[in-house]
Motif scaffolding. Structure first.
Motif, PDB file in Angstrom:
ATOM      1  N   PHE A   1       0.814  -1.220   0.223  1.00  0.00           N
ATOM      2  CA  PHE A   1       0.005  -0.095   0.093  1.00  0.00           C
ATOM      3  C   PHE A   1       0.971   1.284  -0.020  1.00  0.00           C
ATOM      4  N   GLY A   2       2.153   1.020   0.086  1.00  0.00           N
ATOM      5  CA  GLY A   2       3.063   2.372  -0.120  1.00  0.00           C
ATOM      6  C   GLY A   2       3.635   2.270  -1.426  1.00  0.00           C
ATOM      7  N   PRO A   3       4.536   3.036  -1.583  1.00  0.00           N
ATOM      8  CA  PRO A   3       5.446   3.142  -2.818  1.00  0.00           C
ATOM      9  C   PRO A   3       6.086   1.804  -3.165  1.00  0.00           C
ATOM     10  N   ALA A   4       6.011   1.607  -4.442  1.00  0.00           N
ATOM     11  CA  ALA A   4       7.003   0.497  -5.250  1.00  0.00           C
ATOM     12  C   ALA A   4       8.448   1.078  -5.468  1.00  0.00           C
ATOM     13  N   PRO A   5       9.454   0.046  -5.284  1.00  0.00           N
ATOM     14  CA  PRO A   5      10.843   0.442  -5.431  1.00  0.00           C
ATOM     15  C   PRO A   5      10.965   1.081  -7.007  1.00  0.00           C
ATOM     16  N   GLY A   6      11.549   2.146  -6.985  1.00  0.00           N
ATOM     17  CA  GLY A   6      11.849   2.956  -8.331  1.00  0.00           C
ATOM     18  C   GLY A   6      10.747   3.991  -8.628  1.00  0.00           C
ATOM     19  N   ALA A   7       9.605   4.081  -7.746  1.00  0.00           N
ATOM     20  CA  ALA A   7       8.676   5.002  -7.964  1.00  0.00           C
ATOM     21  C   ALA A   7       9.179   6.458  -7.918  1.00  0.00           C
ATOM     22  N   GLY A   8      10.374   6.608  -7.152  1.00  0.00           N
ATOM     23  CA  GLY A   8      10.750   8.188  -6.997  1.00  0.00           C
ATOM     24  C   GLY A   8      10.403   8.790  -6.173  1.00  0.00           C
ATOM     25  N   THR A   9       9.660   8.300  -5.119  1.00  0.00           N
ATOM     26  CA  THR A   9       9.029   9.158  -4.095  1.00  0.00           C
ATOM     27  C   THR A   9       8.419   8.222  -2.870  1.00  0.00           C
ATOM     28  N   GLY A  10       8.622   8.541  -1.619  1.00  0.00           N
ATOM     29  CA  GLY A  10       8.215   7.852  -0.573  1.00  0.00           C
ATOM     30  C   GLY A  10       9.039   6.861  -0.215  1.00  0.00           C
ATOM     31  N   SER A  11       8.408   6.095   0.890  1.00  0.00           N
ATOM     32  CA  SER A  11       9.161   4.986   1.504  1.00  0.00           C
ATOM     33  C   SER A  11       8.810   3.634   0.949  1.00  0.00           C
ATOM     34  N   VAL A  12       9.641   2.834   0.420  1.00  0.00           N
ATOM     35  CA  VAL A  12       9.390   1.625   0.048  1.00  0.00           C
ATOM     36  C   VAL A  12       9.782   0.699   1.430  1.00  0.00           C
ATOM     37  N   VAL A  13       8.800   0.139   1.780  1.00  0.00           N
ATOM     38  CA  VAL A  13       9.169  -0.556   3.115  1.00  0.00           C
ATOM     39  C   VAL A  13       9.363  -2.151   3.033  1.00  0.00           C
ATOM     40  N   LEU A  14      10.239  -2.672   3.504  1.00  0.00           N
ATOM     41  CA  LEU A  14      10.437  -4.186   3.108  1.00  0.00           C
ATOM     42  C   LEU A  14      10.687  -4.511   4.812  1.00  0.00           C
ATOM     43  N   ALA A  15      10.298  -5.529   5.308  1.00  0.00           N
ATOM     44  CA  ALA A  15      10.083  -6.140   6.538  1.00  0.00           C
ATOM     45  C   ALA A  15      10.042  -7.594   6.734  1.00  0.00           C
ATOM     46  N   GLY A  16      10.578  -8.179   7.856  1.00  0.00           N
ATOM     47  CA  GLY A  16      10.524  -9.449   8.118  1.00  0.00           C
ATOM     48  C   GLY A  16      10.838  -9.838   9.402  1.00  0.00           C
ATOM     49  N   HIS A  17      10.631 -11.028   9.708  1.00  0.00           N
ATOM     50  CA  HIS A  17      10.799 -11.720  10.960  1.00  0.00           C
ATOM     51  C   HIS A  17      12.531 -12.102  11.082  1.00  0.00           C
ATOM     52  N   LEU A  18      13.033 -11.679  12.304  1.00  0.00           N
ATOM     53  CA  LEU A  18      14.345 -12.091  12.542  1.00  0.00           C
ATOM     54  C   LEU A  18      14.566 -13.675  12.548  1.00  0.00           C
ATOM     55  N   ASP A  19      13.861 -14.139  13.238  1.00  0.00           N
ATOM     56  CA  ASP A  19      13.521 -15.745  13.567  1.00  0.00           C
ATOM     57  C   ASP A  19      12.352 -16.237  13.611  1.00  0.00           C
ATOM     58  N   SER A  20      12.321 -17.478  13.934  1.00  0.00           N
ATOM     59  CA  SER A  20      11.061 -18.249  14.404  1.00  0.00           C
ATOM     60  C   SER A  20      11.556 -19.353  15.088  1.00  0.00           C
ATOM     61  N   VAL A  21      10.694 -19.931  15.982  1.00  0.00           N
ATOM     62  CA  VAL A  21      10.962 -21.176  16.776  1.00  0.00           C
ATOM     63  C   VAL A  21      11.003 -22.213  15.614  1.00  0.00           C
ATOM     64  N   ARG A  22       9.977 -22.363  14.614  1.00  0.00           N
ATOM     65  CA  ARG A  22       9.978 -23.462  13.687  1.00  0.00           C
ATOM     66  C   ARG A  22      10.860 -23.406  12.569  1.00  0.00           C
ATOM     67  N   TYR A  23      11.268 -22.043  12.183  1.00  0.00           N
ATOM     68  CA  TYR A  23      12.166 -22.101  11.075  1.00  0.00           C
ATOM     69  C   TYR A  23      13.499 -21.631  11.346  1.00  0.00           C
ATOM     70  N   GLY A  24      13.895 -21.286  12.732  1.00  0.00           N
ATOM     71  CA  GLY A  24      15.280 -20.790  12.982  1.00  0.00           C
ATOM     72  C   GLY A  24      15.382 -19.211  12.542  1.00  0.00           C
ATOM     73  N   LEU A  25      16.671 -18.911  12.593  1.00  0.00           N
ATOM     74  CA  LEU A  25      17.101 -17.834  12.047  1.00  0.00           C
ATOM     75  C   LEU A  25      16.975 -17.478  10.554  1.00  0.00           C
ATOM     76  N   GLY A  26      16.460 -16.220  10.266  1.00  0.00           N
ATOM     77  CA  GLY A  26      16.207 -15.716   8.915  1.00  0.00           C
ATOM     78  C   GLY A  26      17.411 -14.925   8.393  1.00  0.00           C
ATOM     79  N   PRO A  27      17.487 -14.799   7.204  1.00  0.00           N
ATOM     80  CA  PRO A  27      18.574 -14.045   6.462  1.00  0.00           C
ATOM     81  C   PRO A  27      18.885 -12.305   7.213  1.00  0.00           C
ATOM     82  N   LEU A  28      17.597 -11.922   7.469  1.00  0.00           N
ATOM     83  CA  LEU A  28      17.652 -10.608   8.235  1.00  0.00           C
ATOM     84  C   LEU A  28      18.669 -10.271   9.652  1.00  0.00           C
ATOM     85  N   VAL A  29      19.102 -11.416  10.152  1.00  0.00           N
ATOM     86  CA  VAL A  29      20.042 -11.611  11.084  1.00  0.00           C
ATOM     87  C   VAL A  29      21.231 -10.788  10.782  1.00  0.00           C
ATOM     88  N   GLY A  30      21.384 -10.874   9.268  1.00  0.00           N
ATOM     89  CA  GLY A  30      22.713 -10.188   8.641  1.00  0.00           C
ATOM     90  C   GLY A  30      22.499  -8.747   8.682  1.00  0.00           C
TER      91      GLY A  30
END
Length: 183
Positions: free
Chosen positions: A84-113
């Protein structure tokens, strides 16, 4: 414009459940009413890469949960793009990417980096259609999860990329991670 959170700027070229059901990354709160328009007609984010931090993740569009929080993919290896926000390359506003750091079931995710990301590092976002957008990291900040600024979801102003995950201390009886890491 001098925003308080100019986190990532465009470059020269273009589970199980989370550890806690109340994990900090799932507490991202878009402002009420922001879901009224969408960038889904524009090329959307499909992949994000930060080679200096070992991040190479798929991205899928996400919206808002019934309680008004930004929805996130269950698996930490997949990031959500706030559609619902800007897409990458739109030229204006905040492109928001977010995710979980980890989970009990799946372990660490790449955002730990994200902990390894430094000012000056490159972030690449691939859009549907194959176009690559490059951004340069200008700040890495830890923010108390209760103080996540609304301007992270800005639709106006210069284009910025925001990558958000959990951070800080994990305190189970206080709802999980106590901070968000914002790049």
């Amino acid at each position: 414009t001098g925003t308080a959170f100019p986190v990532v700027e465009p470059g020269p070229s273009a589970l199980r459940e989370p550890r806690s059901p109340d994990a900090a990354a799932s507490r991202l709160a878009p402002r009420a009413g922001l879901a009224s328009s969408t960038s889904t007609q524009e090329p959307r984010a499909v992949r994000v890469q930060v080679s200096t931090a070992g991040i190479d993740s798929a991205v899928r569009p996400v919206g808002v949960t019934p309680d008004g929080q930004m929805a996130l993919p269950d698996r930490p290896e997949v990031l959500g793009w706030y559609r619902f926000g800007p897409a990458p390359g739109a030229g204006t506003g905040s492109v928001v990417l977010a995710g979980h750091l980890d989970s009990v079931r799946y372990g660490l995710g790449p955002l730990v980096g994200l902990r390894e990301v430094q000012v000056g590092d490159w972030v690449r976002v691939t859009r549907s259609g194959g176009t690559l957008e490059r951004y340069t990291v200008v700040a890495v900040q830890r923010v108390d999860r209760s103080a996540l600024p609304e301007e992270l979801f800005a639709r106006t102003g210069p284009e910025r990329l925001r990558i958000i995950t959990c951070g800080g201390e994990y305190v189970p009886d206080q709802g999980g991670y106590q901070q968000n890491l914002v790049v």
